[in-house]
Motif scaffolding. Structure first.
Motif, PDB file in Angstrom:
ATOM      1  N   LEU A   1      63.184  89.937 136.308  1.00 46.69           N
ATOM      2  CA  LEU A   1      64.362  89.477 137.047  1.00 46.69           C
ATOM      3  C   LEU A   1      65.328  90.635 137.232  1.00 46.69           C
ATOM      4  CD1 LEU A   1      66.159  87.135 138.201  1.00 46.69           C
ATOM      5  CD2 LEU A   1      67.070  86.879 135.874  1.00 46.69           C
ATOM      6  N   VAL A   2      65.843  90.767 138.454  1.00 41.86           N
ATOM      7  CA  VAL A   2      66.920  91.719 138.750  1.00 41.86           C
ATOM      8  C   VAL A   2      68.192  90.914 138.971  1.00 41.86           C
ATOM      9  CG1 VAL A   2      67.787  93.469 140.338  1.00 41.86           C
ATOM     10  CG2 VAL A   2      65.346  93.390 139.770  1.00 41.86           C
ATOM     11  N   VAL A   3      69.227  91.210 138.191  1.00 39.37           N
ATOM     12  CA  VAL A   3      70.523  90.546 138.326  1.00 39.37           C
ATOM     13  C   VAL A   3      71.524  91.556 138.858  1.00 39.37           C
ATOM     14  CG1 VAL A   3      72.298  89.181 137.191  1.00 39.37           C
ATOM     15  CG2 VAL A   3      69.942  89.117 136.329  1.00 39.37           C
ATOM     16  N   ASP A   4      72.032  91.303 140.043  1.00 41.66           N
ATOM     17  CA  ASP A   4      72.982  92.186 140.717  1.00 41.66           C
ATOM     18  C   ASP A   4      74.385  91.615 140.540  1.00 41.66           C
ATOM     19  OD1 ASP A   4      74.240  93.931 142.461  1.00 41.66           O
ATOM     20  OD2 ASP A   4      73.632  92.825 144.251  1.00 41.66           O
ATOM     21  N   ILE A   5      75.190  92.234 139.686  1.00 42.40           N
ATOM     22  CA  ILE A   5      76.566  91.802 139.438  1.00 42.40           C
ATOM     23  C   ILE A   5      77.459  92.514 140.446  1.00 42.40           C
ATOM     24  CG2 ILE A   5      78.422  91.713 137.738  1.00 42.40           C
ATOM     25  CD1 ILE A   5      76.224  91.891 135.582  1.00 42.40           C
ATOM     26  N   MET A   6      78.091  91.753 141.346  1.00 40.80           N
ATOM     27  CA  MET A   6      78.706  92.362 142.512  1.00 40.80           C
ATOM     28  C   MET A   6      79.865  91.536 143.033  1.00 40.80           C
ATOM     29  SD  MET A   6      77.444  89.891 144.633  1.00 40.80           S
ATOM     30  CE  MET A   6      77.690  90.480 146.315  1.00 40.80           C
ATOM     31  N   GLY A   7      80.408  91.954 144.170  1.00 39.62           N
ATOM     32  CA  GLY A   7      81.415  91.193 144.895  1.00 39.62           C
ATOM     33  C   GLY A   7      81.215  91.420 146.376  1.00 39.62           C
ATOM     34  N   THR A   8      81.454  90.398 147.182  1.00 39.27           N
ATOM     35  CA  THR A   8      81.276  90.568 148.623  1.00 39.27           C
ATOM     36  C   THR A   8      82.334  91.481 149.216  1.00 39.27           C
ATOM     37  OG1 THR A   8      82.599  88.596 149.134  1.00 39.27           O
ATOM     38  CG2 THR A   8      80.237  88.269 148.801  1.00 39.27           C
ATOM     39  N   TRP A   9      83.379  91.801 148.462  1.00 40.59           N
ATOM     40  CA  TRP A   9      84.474  92.672 148.887  1.00 40.59           C
ATOM     41  C   TRP A   9      84.204  94.146 148.576  1.00 40.59           C
ATOM     42  CZ3 TRP A   9      85.670  95.062 144.413  1.00 40.59           C
ATOM     43  CH2 TRP A   9      85.349  94.373 143.228  1.00 40.59           C
ATOM     44  N   CYS A  10      83.089  94.440 147.913  1.00 37.49           N
ATOM     45  CA  CYS A  10      82.822  95.754 147.311  1.00 37.49           C
ATOM     46  C   CYS A  10      81.859  96.567 148.173  1.00 37.49           C
ATOM     47  CB  CYS A  10      82.248  95.533 145.912  1.00 37.49           C
ATOM     48  SG  CYS A  10      81.475  96.981 145.164  1.00 37.49           S
ATOM     49  N   PRO A  11      82.313  97.678 148.802  1.00 33.39           N
ATOM     50  CA  PRO A  11      81.426  98.473 149.658  1.00 33.39           C
ATOM     51  C   PRO A  11      80.198  99.020 148.937  1.00 33.39           C
ATOM     52  CG  PRO A  11      83.711  99.044 150.070  1.00 33.39           C
ATOM     53  CD  PRO A  11      83.702  98.159 148.852  1.00 33.39           C
ATOM     54  N   ASN A  12      80.356  99.526 147.701  1.00 29.86           N
ATOM     55  CA  ASN A  12      79.198 100.037 146.969  1.00 29.86           C
ATOM     56  C   ASN A  12      78.198  98.931 146.686  1.00 29.86           C
ATOM     57  OD1 ASN A  12      80.502 102.482 146.969  1.00 29.86           O
ATOM     58  ND2 ASN A  12      80.313 102.835 144.784  1.00 29.86           N
ATOM     59  N   CYS A  13      78.702  97.698 146.487  1.00 25.40           N
ATOM     60  CA  CYS A  13      77.799  96.566 146.268  1.00 25.40           C
ATOM     61  C   CYS A  13      76.955  96.299 147.514  1.00 25.40           C
ATOM     62  CB  CYS A  13      78.598  95.306 145.917  1.00 25.40           C
ATOM     63  SG  CYS A  13      79.574  95.446 144.402  1.00 25.40           S
ATOM     64  N   MET A  14      77.555  96.489 148.686  1.00 24.60           N
ATOM     65  CA  MET A  14      76.806  96.299 149.925  1.00 24.60           C
ATOM     66  C   MET A  14      75.699  97.337 150.044  1.00 24.60           C
ATOM     67  SD  MET A  14      79.887  95.449 152.579  1.00 24.60           S
ATOM     68  CE  MET A  14      81.144  94.232 152.170  1.00 24.60           C
ATOM     69  N   ASP A  15      76.008  98.597 149.717  1.00 24.14           N
ATOM     70  CA  ASP A  15      74.981  99.643 149.750  1.00 24.14           C
ATOM     71  C   ASP A  15      73.823  99.295 148.830  1.00 24.14           C
ATOM     72  OD1 ASP A  15      76.281 101.236 151.578  1.00 24.14           O
ATOM     73  OD2 ASP A  15      77.250 102.503 150.076  1.00 24.14           O
ATOM     74  N   GLU A  16      74.154  98.831 147.620  1.00 30.50           N
ATOM     75  CA  GLU A  16      73.104  98.500 146.662  1.00 30.50           C
ATOM     76  C   GLU A  16      72.300  97.295 147.136  1.00 30.50           C
ATOM     77  OE1 GLU A  16      72.853  97.814 141.911  1.00 30.50           O
ATOM     78  OE2 GLU A  16      73.916  96.345 143.113  1.00 30.50           O
ATOM     79  N   ALA A  17      72.981  96.283 147.684  1.00 26.81           N
ATOM     80  CA  ALA A  17      72.278  95.088 148.166  1.00 26.81           C
ATOM     81  C   ALA A  17      71.297  95.436 149.284  1.00 26.81           C
ATOM     82  CB  ALA A  17      73.282  94.050 148.643  1.00 26.81           C
ATOM     83  N   ARG A  18      71.686  96.370 150.153  1.00 24.47           N
ATOM     84  CA  ARG A  18      70.775  96.792 151.227  1.00 24.47           C
ATOM     85  C   ARG A  18      69.523  97.453 150.657  1.00 24.47           C
ATOM     86  NH1 ARG A  18      75.905  98.328 153.608  1.00 24.47           N
ATOM     87  NH2 ARG A  18      76.387  96.944 155.359  1.00 24.47           N
TER      88      ARG A  18
END
Length: 263
Positions: A130-147
């Protein structure tokens, strides 16, 4: 040119009096910064849609002095640095230790249903990890990682993915944003609302770490083992830093898939 600064590793590209910059910090990066260099004055900034950053300093030979870093209207600190040899090769991916607590958490999906993940859930899913991505939709670095995760996930069907979002709004009005985030970034797994946008709240929700240092933080977990915890993310603007992040993520997914070698 490369500079060791009070905020992290600065990569500075100069063309005439124009400059472009990326600063790699221990937990991520300030990226797509742009500005001017005139005489010994250096200024560069960026507005990413949610955050406004501005860096300024005086250039004295191989040093940045008397500088200021502004984040919006609420934060100000000093900024200084020294020039490094070309290609210092100091990009790093951050990892942190777990506290021995079993991984178990819950969140609310975009439909308003509560979803629980623990070792039993993972075993019953038939997935090897399992990969758990702790993030926020407001966070630009989180968007890069999600992509990046969205790109790599189809190559590892044996692994389950879940994003755990910590948002500035935590009532039902945020749920459509979670669905929008999934669609915009091509995510094929649930984005769950974990709580409000707070590193302390995120740590309490996930349990396996005493503190969350950065959004995003990513856990790579297989049943019967301690999760590998990766803090922060260096996005594509960092060049070599992003290449190292990508290699690390690929290696962890290969491990969770139970394969030998990278795919």
């Amino acid at each position: 040119s490369f500079w060791s600064t009070s905020e992290g590793l600065l990569l500075l590209d100069e063309r005439g009096d124009s400059v472009w910059a990326t600063i790699s910090t221990p937990t991520g990066d300030y990226r797509y910064l742009a500005g001017k260099k005139g005489g010994n004055s250096l200024v560069f900034s960026n507005f990413d849609g949610a955050h406004l950053f501005r860096f300024s300093a005086t250039v004295e030979q191989d040093s940045l002095v008397n500088g200021t870093f502004l984040s919006g209207t609420h934060y100000q600190t000093t900024f200084d640095g020294v020039r490094l040899p070309d290609n210092p090769l100091v990009w790093t991916s951050g990892q942190q230790r777990t506290n021995g607590t079993p991984l178990a958490f819950r969140g609310v999906n975009a439909s308003g249903d509560t979803v629980v993940w623990n070792e039993q859930t993972l075993r019953e899913s038939g997935k090897s990890g399992l990969v758990v991505d702790i993030m926020g939709t407001w966070c630009p670095n989180c968007m890069d990682e999600a992509r990046l995760l969205a790109e790599l996930a189809p190559l590892h069907p044996e692994v389950a993915f879940v994003s755990l979002a910590f948002e500035r709004t935590t009532d039902a009005s945020i749920l459509p944003r979670l669905r929008q985030f999934e669609a915009e970034l091509g995510i094929s797994w649930d984005v769950l609302l974990g709580g409000r946008a707070s590193k302390r709240v995120a740590a309490e929700c996930i349990g396996v770490v005493d503190t969350v240092h950065s959004f995003p933080t990513t856990l790579f977990w297989s049943p019967g083992s301690e999760p590998v915890v990766h803090k922060g993310f260096h996005g594509p603007a960092t060049g070599e830093g992003y290449a190292k992040e990508r290699a690390f993520f690929q290696a962890q997914l290969t491990r969770l898939s139970g394969r030998k070698g990278n795919r």
